[in-house]
Write an enzyme that holds these catalytic residues in place. Structure first.
Site, PDB file in Angstrom:
ATOM      1  CD  GLN A 143      -1.751   2.490   1.225  1.00 33.15           C
ATOM      2  OE1 GLN A 143      -1.752   3.064   0.373  1.00 33.15           O
ATOM      3  NE2 GLN A 143      -0.862   2.620   2.254  1.00 33.15           N
TER       4      GLN A 143
ATOM      5  CE1 TYR B  88       4.042   3.093   2.014  1.00 31.43           C
ATOM      6  CE2 TYR B  88       5.680   4.875   2.444  1.00 31.43           C
ATOM      7  CZ  TYR B  88       5.363   3.704   1.515  1.00 31.43           C
ATOM      8  OH  TYR B  88       5.983   3.269   0.700  1.00 31.43           O
TER       9      TYR B  88
END
Ligand code: UDP
Length: 313
Positions: free
Chosen positions: A82, A148
């Site tokens: 992702q 992230y």
């Protein structure tokens, strides 16, 4: 002798360039990609030239261990992820599902398949803290400011654990801002792809803030060369993969505008939330460990990228 690689995210922007390079070097490749942002089109040339198979599934799929086990790769290149920082901020759980649990599933599958080594795409732009002295070296503390970056950092301990307990060797590569042919302005959102696509469509690009913020732009062919080298060099290391050169967004704009022949100045708007003012990495450890250097100067890489975006439909 033919060598076998499994490439997760192999249909994506960076992954497909890696597959091209591996095929050039006589590897057989199994691509594992869920095609959420990757495209089979990216693999068309590699599939014509070499032995490339594709298994369409996500990296979290329970079947991955069996798929990897049947194939028996010598090296696993783990690039599927992702990749959007804003998605990770809005939904850290979804980010961790792919980037933490998915990575763990890849590691477990690699171990069970008997692979010798795994090469992982970390992130040079997202794992270092905002107060890191620049250019960032690998010795700097990794205190990622976003979910992230956190997911890319916390999996490092799993790589170490698998190496220590299951003799699965590893190299973690941390690229700066990658650009090049096949980058998707929508799926990956890189500023180079966005500027080129908009200028070619005669749509005036936006620069966030005053455009004096800097990034370290590294060409995709150079990046995948570092990945390929890591199959045979480096052990248990984290390495920056970067140009080491700081380029501001307005400098980039001018370079792209000249190549495209686009005469209009950018539309300056408010700074983008969460943007760091400067980003640049020191690539000297990758040179020492892999014999790798960022060979492609920005103007040359941009020229090749603009040519690709101009390709006939
Ligand atoms: N940027 C911009 N206009 C755009 C897209 C990006 O001015 O249409 C700027 C953005 O604010 C940032 C830089 O370009 O300072 C790089 O952005 P990108 O999203 O490519 O990478 P990242 O911010 O993740 O390093």
């Amino acid at each position: 002798m033919t060598r076998k690689a499994l490439v997760t995210g192999g249909a994506g922007f960076v992954g497909s360039h890696l597959v091209d390079l591996l095929v050039d070097r006589n590897w057989e490749v199994l691509v594992v990609d869920d095609l959420s942002s990757g495209k089979l089109d990216n693999l068309a040339a590699a599939r014509r030239r070499g032995k490339v198979s594709v298994h369409v599934t996500g990296i979290g799929a329970p079947e991955l261990a069996e798929v990897a086990g049947k194939y028996g790769p010598e090296v696993v290149f783990h690039l599927a992820a992702q990749v959007k920082v804003p998605v990770s901020v809005a939904d850290p759980l979804r980010d961790a599902e792919t980037n933490v649990l998915g990575t763990l599933n890849v590691l477990e599958s690699a171990r069970r398949s008997g692979a010798r080594k795994i090469v992982f795409a970390s992130s040079g732009g997202a794992v270092y803290g905002p107060r890191t002295r620049l250019p960032a070296t690998e010795r700097a503390g990794r205190t990622p400011p976003t979910p992230y970056g956190i997911s890319k950092k916390i999996v490092e301990d799993y790589f170490r654990w698998y190496a220590e307990n299951h003799s699965l060797d590893y190299v973690l590569l941390a690229p700066s801002n990658i650009y090049g042919p096949r980058q998707d302005a929508g799926a990956e959102g890189g500023v180079v792809a966005i500027f080129i696509e908009q200028m070619l469509a005669d749509a005036r690009p936006t620069v966030y803030g005053d455009g004096n913020q800097t990034r370290d732009f590294v060409y995709v062919a150079d990046v995948v060369d570092a990945f390929a080298r890591a199959a045979d060099a480096g052990s248990g290391v984290f390495l920056n993969v970067a140009s080491g050169v700081e380029t501001s967004v307005v400098e980039l704009y001018d370079l792209v505008a000249r190549l495209v022949g686009y005469p209009v100045r950018p539309d300056f708007t408010a700074p983008r939330a969460g943007d760091v003012p400067r980003s640049v990495l020191d690539p000297s450890r990758a040179k020492a460990v892999l014999g790798w250097e960022p060979w492609t100067p920005l103007d040359e890489g941009l020229e090749a990228t603009v040519a690709w975006f101009r390709r006939p439909a």
